[in-house]
Design a protein around this motif. Structure first.
Motif, PDB file in Angstrom:
ATOM      1  N   LEU A 108       0.011   5.624   4.806  1.00 34.75           N
ATOM      2  CA  LEU A 108       0.328   5.045   3.503  1.00 34.75           C
ATOM      3  C   LEU A 108      -0.608   3.881   3.175  1.00 34.75           C
ATOM      4  CD1 LEU A 108       4.249   5.065   3.506  1.00 34.75           C
ATOM      5  CD2 LEU A 108       2.708   6.499   2.157  1.00 34.75           C
ATOM      6  N   GLU A 112      -2.910   2.805  -0.175  1.00 32.91           N
ATOM      7  CA  GLU A 112      -2.844   1.474  -0.783  1.00 32.91           C
ATOM      8  C   GLU A 112      -4.215   0.808  -0.806  1.00 32.91           C
ATOM      9  OE1 GLU A 112       1.738   0.361   0.615  1.00 32.91           O
ATOM     10  OE2 GLU A 112       0.028  -0.746   1.408  1.00 32.91           O
ATOM     11  N   GLY A 226       0.694   2.514 -10.974  1.00 27.25           N
ATOM     12  CA  GLY A 226       1.317   3.185  -9.834  1.00 27.25           C
ATOM     13  C   GLY A 226       1.421   2.270  -8.630  1.00 27.25           C
ATOM     14  N   MET A 227       0.354   1.509  -8.364  1.00 29.98           N
ATOM     15  CA  MET A 227       0.375   0.590  -7.226  1.00 29.98           C
ATOM     16  C   MET A 227       1.420  -0.499  -7.416  1.00 29.98           C
ATOM     17  SD  MET A 227      -1.008   0.134  -4.290  1.00 29.98           S
ATOM     18  CE  MET A 227      -1.027  -1.177  -3.051  1.00 29.98           C
ATOM     19  N   TRP A 230       4.814   1.051  -6.897  1.00 34.08           N
ATOM     20  CA  TRP A 230       5.000   1.348  -5.480  1.00 34.08           C
ATOM     21  C   TRP A 230       5.402   0.093  -4.701  1.00 34.08           C
ATOM     22  CZ3 TRP A 230       5.759   4.529  -1.609  1.00 34.08           C
ATOM     23  CH2 TRP A 230       5.369   4.189  -0.316  1.00 34.08           C
ATOM     24  N   MET A 231       4.706  -1.012  -4.962  1.00 33.33           N
ATOM     25  CA  MET A 231       5.018  -2.253  -4.268  1.00 33.33           C
ATOM     26  C   MET A 231       6.368  -2.817  -4.711  1.00 33.33           C
ATOM     27  SD  MET A 231       1.408  -4.273  -3.826  1.00 33.33           S
ATOM     28  CE  MET A 231       2.230  -5.401  -2.699  1.00 33.33           C
ATOM     29  N   GLY A 233       8.880  -0.964  -5.567  1.00 34.85           N
ATOM     30  CA  GLY A 233       9.860  -0.141  -4.835  1.00 34.85           C
ATOM     31  C   GLY A 233      10.000  -0.578  -3.388  1.00 34.85           C
ATOM     32  N   ARG A 234       8.893  -0.945  -2.753  1.00 40.58           N
ATOM     33  CA  ARG A 234       8.949  -1.426  -1.369  1.00 40.58           C
ATOM     34  C   ARG A 234       9.774  -2.694  -1.253  1.00 40.58           C
ATOM     35  NH1 ARG A 234       5.133  -0.153   2.597  1.00 40.58           N
ATOM     36  NH2 ARG A 234       5.178  -2.368   3.193  1.00 40.58           N
TER      37      ARG A 234
END
Length: 237
Positions: A108, A112, A226-227, A230-231, A233-234
């Motif tokens: 992953l 990133e 998207g990045m 994604w972060m 969501g993390r």
């Protein structure tokens, strides 16, 4: 021209091209300005070097490349080379780091790093000439048209978001920045290209590139969005 403080690079490259093509080269150096000017007058040319094959003048470096079937791209021609270079180097760096740190290229973090390294290098290209970038950017970005300082700030914001996200640092800064500039950018590109049907140069690789506005710039902005998501969501997990 071969002088104490100057060696003509095109002369060196012309000789190399000829030898690579199988020619035996009789290399005549012009060692003074007077000798060079006299040569130009004698052959009615404006530049050196000049290549002669079998007594026939081929021309300068560009003419030689054309003669050998290796013409240079025309001025102003479209080129995706800067974009391919950015994405290629970013991917190679991401894979290298992943292998070194995790023992596998497919992680992953590879994905990133690929996105963040690409963002950082694209920002660096813009930062080389912010004035030219901003002029191109104002031509199609919806926010920059209304607030010109945003066009000057954009490369710095992109670089900031990329650097912070690469190390998972200060997400409360990097996520909003990437999400904001990515969303505004994606909307601007979509409107200019797919609604207005405009054919203009993209500022994504800075002012020196000649990449058409469209898929590349839209991909850059969608990757930032998207990045950021994604972060986000993390952080929620």
């Amino acid at each position: 021209m071969v002088m104490d403080k100057h060696v003509c690079p095109y002369g060196v490259k012309s000789k190399w091209l000829l030898e690579r093509a199988g020619y035996v080269v009789d290399d005549h150096w012009l060692t003074t300005r007077e000798e060079t000017d006299a040569f130009k007058r004698r052959h009615d040319v404006k530049t050196t070097p000049q290549t002669f094959i079998g007594g026939k003048r081929i021309g300068g470096y560009d003419d030689l490349r054309g003669f050998l079937g290796k013409p240079l791209p025309a001025d102003g021609s479209t080129s995706y080379r800067p974009v391919l270079a950015v994405f290629g180097v970013a991917l190679a760096l991401a894979l290298s780091l992943s292998i070194a740190l995790f023992g596998s290229p497919l992680t992953l973090r590879t994905a990133e790093w690929f996105v963040t390294f690409s963002m950082a290098m694209l920002a660096m290209l813009k930062l080389q000439d912010v004035e030219t970038f901003s002029s191109m950017f104002v031509g199609y970005d919806l926010l920059a048209r209304r607030a010109v300082p945003y066009a000057y700030a954009y490369p710095y914001l992109e670089a900031l978001a990329a650097i912070l996200m690469a190390g998972h640092l200060l997400p409360w800064i990097s996520i909003p920045v990437a999400l904001f500039i990515g969303t505004v950018g994606a909307a601007s590109v979509f409107y200019a290209v797919y609604v207005q049907k405009r054919e203009i140069k993209c500022a994504c690789v800075g002012g020196s590139g000649n990449v058409p506005l469209g898929f590349v710039s839209l991909t850059e902005n969608l990757a930032m969005i998207g990045m950021a998501l994604w972060m986000l969501g993390r952080m929620a997990l």
